[in-house]
Scaffold this active site. Structure first.
Site, PDB file in Angstrom:
ATOM      1  N   LYS A 101       7.978   8.215   2.049  1.00 47.81           N
ATOM      2  CA  LYS A 101       8.607   6.957   1.618  1.00 47.81           C
ATOM      3  C   LYS A 101       8.690   6.982   0.085  1.00 47.81           C
ATOM      4  CE  LYS A 101       8.742   2.101   3.061  1.00 47.81           C
ATOM      5  NZ  LYS A 101      10.136   2.058   3.430  1.00 47.81           N
TER       6      LYS A 101
ATOM      7  N   GLU B  51      18.609   8.084  11.278  1.00 49.61           N
ATOM      8  CA  GLU B  51      18.131   6.698  11.156  1.00 49.61           C
ATOM      9  C   GLU B  51      19.166   5.899  10.391  1.00 49.61           C
ATOM     10  OE1 GLU B  51      14.549   6.546   8.749  1.00 49.61           O
ATOM     11  OE2 GLU B  51      15.337   8.033   7.344  1.00 49.61           O
TER      12      GLU B  51
ATOM     13  N   ARG C 235       0.345   5.208   5.911  1.00 52.28           N
ATOM     14  CA  ARG C 235       1.597   5.897   5.554  1.00 52.28           C
ATOM     15  C   ARG C 235       1.679   6.080   4.036  1.00 52.28           C
ATOM     16  NH1 ARG C 235       7.153   3.353   7.625  1.00 52.28           N
ATOM     17  NH2 ARG C 235       6.665   1.864   5.984  1.00 52.28           N
TER      18      ARG C 235
ATOM     19  N   TYR D 278       6.345   4.301  -2.090  1.00 50.95           N
ATOM     20  CA  TYR D 278       6.205   2.856  -1.942  1.00 50.95           C
ATOM     21  C   TYR D 278       5.963   2.467  -0.499  1.00 50.95           C
ATOM     22  CZ  TYR D 278      10.957   2.315   0.027  1.00 50.95           C
ATOM     23  OH  TYR D 278      12.061   2.358   0.841  1.00 50.95           O
TER      24      TYR D 278
ATOM     25  N   ARG E  70       8.459  13.781 -20.955  1.00 55.07           N
ATOM     26  CA  ARG E  70       9.390  14.228 -19.906  1.00 55.07           C
ATOM     27  C   ARG E  70       9.288  15.729 -19.678  1.00 55.07           C
ATOM     28  NH1 ARG E  70      14.465  16.237 -18.859  1.00 55.07           N
ATOM     29  NH2 ARG E  70      15.353  15.427 -16.912  1.00 55.07           N
TER      30      ARG E  70
HETATM   31  N1  PDD Z   1      12.604   0.301   4.596  1.00 58.85           N
HETATM   32  N2  PDD Z   1      13.889   4.195   7.586  1.00 58.85           N
HETATM   33  C1  PDD Z   1      14.106   3.963   6.279  1.00 58.85           C
HETATM   34  C2  PDD Z   1      14.885   4.956   5.496  1.00 58.85           C
HETATM   35  C3  PDD Z   1      13.588   2.804   5.683  1.00 58.85           C
HETATM   36  O1  PDD Z   1      13.790   2.589   4.365  1.00 58.85           O
HETATM   37  C4  PDD Z   1      12.870   1.867   6.464  1.00 58.85           C
HETATM   38  C5  PDD Z   1      12.295   0.594   5.909  1.00 58.85           C
HETATM   39  C6  PDD Z   1      12.671   2.151   7.831  1.00 58.85           C
HETATM   40  C7  PDD Z   1      11.871   1.235   8.725  1.00 58.85           C
HETATM   41  O2  PDD Z   1      10.491   1.384   8.465  1.00 58.85           O
HETATM   42  P1  PDD Z   1       9.454   0.182   8.686  1.00 58.85           P
HETATM   43  O3  PDD Z   1       9.591  -0.269  10.083  1.00 58.85           O
HETATM   44  O4  PDD Z   1       8.135   0.807   8.411  1.00 58.85           O
HETATM   45  O5  PDD Z   1       9.790  -0.913   7.711  1.00 58.85           O
HETATM   46  C8  PDD Z   1      13.186   3.329   8.358  1.00 58.85           C
HETATM   47  C9  PDD Z   1      11.991  -0.818   3.910  1.00 58.85           C
HETATM   48  C10 PDD Z   1      11.993  -2.102   4.683  1.00 58.85           C
HETATM   49  C11 PDD Z   1      12.592  -0.920   2.517  1.00 58.85           C
HETATM   50  O6  PDD Z   1      12.866   0.132   1.953  1.00 58.85           O
HETATM   51  O7  PDD Z   1      12.740  -2.028   2.004  1.00 58.85           O
END
Ligand code: PDD
Length: 295
Positions: A143, A175, A51, A32, A99
């Site tokens: 992601k 993070e 990304r 996502y 599945r």
């Molecule tokens: N998440 N690290 C993680 C694990 C994240 O889920 C996110 C952002 C970030 C920051 O990435 P960016 O600057 O590209 O938004 C770092 C989004 C906002 C979410 O899952 O809703």
């Protein structure tokens, strides 16, 4: 009610339906993006789409759209909703299939996008944080929609009266549960370097670029838990919240009162940088025709 996009159609969010056999539902098999949009101007759209393409590539799911098709899709769903400050959520899963852990050879991906208000998760600033062991896998740079550890981290933070969990792997800061982390230590702004243990945050990267060559240039380097706890200032970055100052970690206030002097300076720099970038972004066009993802 907001309008969403599902597999080639724009429709009210409450009426959107997918199969219970969708691999996103059964296995969390999908990726996502979350893209901030200000009055029809997406911020760093190309970076988010790049990304997304990298995440799809990493899970060997063919990208269902070209960049122009993604742009048309983003434009269609955003302009179908009232203009305001929104975040656009895009999800691509490997679609419905019997599945079986092994991925189907020829999947029909599910492509979904919806908008939400940018301020859907307000928190009084500066925020409290806790530290937690980073128990995730070694591909946090993807992601992925399978966010169970992140859900557990954020829920534990909330239960402790905090906003975010700062994650520690083998004694090193990675993070936040849904953010990247910057610290001020030894008079330098530092953030962990890109690796398979963090998401390469778009906001993080914009901030690093914005500060390059200035007196506040960011050092991308490993940060120990001890260094984190002793930091003068800490802040979080994400597309939905920009920069968020941290007041405390595990109940202990940080060295400088939050928001600290460096945070204030950097936020103002970031805001100007972002504003200057946004004026160069053409507003999204009126509703466009979207082609169905290639099956
Ligand atoms: N998440 N690290 C993680 C694990 C994240 O889920 C996110 C952002 C970030 C920051 O990435 P960016 O600057 O590209 O938004 C770092 C989004 C906002 C979410 O899952 O809703």
């Amino acid at each position: 009610m907001s309008i969403c996009y599902l597999n080639g159609e724009l429709l009210p969010l409450a009426t959107a339906r997918i199969s219970v056999l969708d691999r996103g539902f059964i296995f969390g098999d999908g990726v996502y993006e979350v893209i901030p949009i200000f009055d029809d101007r997406p911020f760093r759209l190309d970076e988010h789409l790049t990304r997304l393409a990298r995440s799809l590539d990493a899970i060997a799911l063919p990208n269902p759209h070209t960049i122009p098709q993604w742009r048309a899709l983003v434009s269609a769903v955003v302009t179908a909703n009232p203009p305001s400050e929104i975040s656009l959520y895009i999800q691509v899963t490997r679609g419905p299939a019997p599945r079986n852990h092994a991925a189907p050879i020829d999947p029909t991906p599910t492509v979904f996008a919806m908008v939400s208000p940018l301020t859907s998760t307000p928190a009084p600033l500066p925020v409290a944080t806790i530290t937690l062991a980073d128990i995730r896998w070694a591909r946090c740079d993807i992601k992925a929609v399978s966010l169970l550890p992140n859900v557990m981290f954020r829920s534990a933070a909330q239960a402790a009266g905090a906003y975010e969990a700062l994650l520690i792997r083998d004694g090193w800061l990675t993070e936040g549960a849904a953010s990247n982390v910057f610290v001020i230590a030894d008079g330098r702004i530092k953030t962990p370097p890109h690796s398979c243990y963090i998401l390469p945050g778009v906001t993080r990267d914009v901030l690093v670029t914005a500060l390059k060559g200035s007196a506040d240039e960011v050092l991308e380097t490993a940060i120990s838990k001890d260094e984190l706890l002793a930091a003068d200032e800490v802040w979080l970055t994400s597309s939905t919240r920009d920069l968020v100052p941290v007041a405390s970690i595990d109940g202990c206030a940080l060295g400088a009162a939050a928001p600290g002097p460096v945070f204030r300076r950097v936020t103002s720099h970031y805001t100007q940088y972002k504003r200057a970038m946004l004026v160069t972004v053409a507003p999204l066009n009126a509703r466009q025709r979207i082609s169905r993802p290639s099956a």
